[in-house]
Design a protein around this motif. Sequence first.
Motif, PDB file in Angstrom:
ATOM      1  N   PHE A 170     -20.828   0.610 -36.837  1.00  0.00           N
ATOM      2  CA  PHE A 170     -20.977   0.031 -35.631  1.00  0.00           C
ATOM      3  C   PHE A 170     -22.209  -1.267 -35.231  1.00  0.00           C
ATOM      4  CE2 PHE A 170     -18.974   4.517 -34.730  1.00  0.00           C
ATOM      5  CZ  PHE A 170     -18.226   3.757 -33.439  1.00  0.00           C
ATOM      6  N   HIS A 225     -21.778  -3.441 -27.835  1.00  0.00           N
ATOM      7  CA  HIS A 225     -21.394  -2.598 -29.434  1.00  0.00           C
ATOM      8  C   HIS A 225     -20.182  -3.699 -29.728  1.00  0.00           C
ATOM      9  CE1 HIS A 225     -23.747   0.137 -27.733  1.00  0.00           C
ATOM     10  NE2 HIS A 225     -24.649  -0.559 -28.141  1.00  0.00           N
ATOM     11  N   LEU A 283     -17.940  -2.873 -33.496  1.00  0.00           N
ATOM     12  CA  LEU A 283     -17.269  -2.195 -34.376  1.00  0.00           C
ATOM     13  C   LEU A 283     -16.152  -2.593 -35.495  1.00  0.00           C
ATOM     14  CD1 LEU A 283     -14.179  -0.659 -34.590  1.00  0.00           C
ATOM     15  CD2 LEU A 283     -15.064   0.106 -32.273  1.00  0.00           C
ATOM     16  N   TYR A 287     -18.062   6.747 -31.828  1.00  0.00           N
ATOM     17  CA  TYR A 287     -19.042   6.392 -30.903  1.00  0.00           C
ATOM     18  C   TYR A 287     -19.911   6.868 -29.863  1.00  0.00           C
ATOM     19  CZ  TYR A 287     -19.536   2.585 -27.644  1.00  0.00           C
ATOM     20  OH  TYR A 287     -20.530   1.308 -26.433  1.00  0.00           O
TER      21      TYR A 287
END
Length: 397
Positions: free
Chosen positions: A38, A45, A47, A361
């Motif tokens: 991440f 954010h 990933l 997450y």
Amino acid sequence: MQKYYELSRKEWFSQPRIVAGVMTGTSLDGIDTAIARFYNRDNRHSLEVLGTCFEPYSSILRDKISAIIEKKRPISDTAELQMELAFAYSTAIQNMTAKANIPLELIDAVGIHGQTVWHSPPKKNKTGVTLQLANGSALSQMLGITVVSDFRTADVAAGGQGAPLVPIFDAEFFRSSNLSVGLLNIGGISNITFLPPHSSDDPIKAFDTGPGNMLIDAASLQFFGKKFDENGALAKEGTLIPGLLQRCLEHPFILKQPPKSTGREDFGRKFLEQMLGSIRLPATPGEDIIRTMTEFTAESIARNIMRFGSEIQIIIASGGGVNNQTLMQCLALRLGNISLTTSEKYSGISSDFKEAVCFAYLAYRTIGGLPGNIPSVTGASKSCILGSISFPLPFIH
């Protein structure tokens, strides 16, 4: 302690973090694991999925979980099962890191959902209760890694349903600038997230719609001794039983107003037995029962979408149910002009491992001090930092 935690939180988002996510659902098929890196850029954010792995439950472990859920075992068995699951989760994570060629010591944290054995959301004048077996403290010691577990309890304590928790992941990684998007997960239970476009002020909505694979799996086991209907092959050979479908659709949960969540307590094997016992079905082929449970699952999902999310333009599906071609065909027929695709086709995130990535997450957010629930979704009175954090070593000041 507080000073250390605040410093740690500030540092947490200062560099990419590798987090493992572990999901075990109501279908009791096994352990989904995923590793993701991440990134935090200007409080947004992103990933990168580094690896995924599935470890099936042994028949012995599955039977033990089922016995606990069906309330046939003493509390001592529940305590022992929690430790057995910790060992199983530890093995699954280590197997995944080996498969992905990522040394265990490079994993910054683990987010683990745990195995749901009881989920009773708040009702009028009654506090909600939820229990996912996952001994985070033991797992942390086994792996030598910080573990975040017990994600649902904080939301329930704040008056929420404790589910679904996937919507905050969906909102971060799937929200569109101009489309109304629906994120459908078909696990043991089905749940959906409605994401208005970024330009809209409408709130995010999400809730359980009813059964996912649970009733199909139960019927497949009862009539054919199979754990699930692979690719929907059994249902494809069957014929719909209209009276049985109508009886199933009378369940009050299907069109209950959100927020709402459900589980095996409503749509487990007991429900299937009640439905089969409610109408006369002499010498009915098992394929017909499975077809009807498949149609019921599709119809319950579609009715929720049409009633509570008619503005949706595209449905992105994930979960084990995506692999059931008959179920997906039944659903597509009921959605009319709404486009139906999968998370894999839409974003590259595996349909089978999306929830495992989600709990990675959620752990990433929890350690960073960010809330993981959405009150408009769960009905909680406030945003909450979710989960209990277990550290492998004591703090040293």
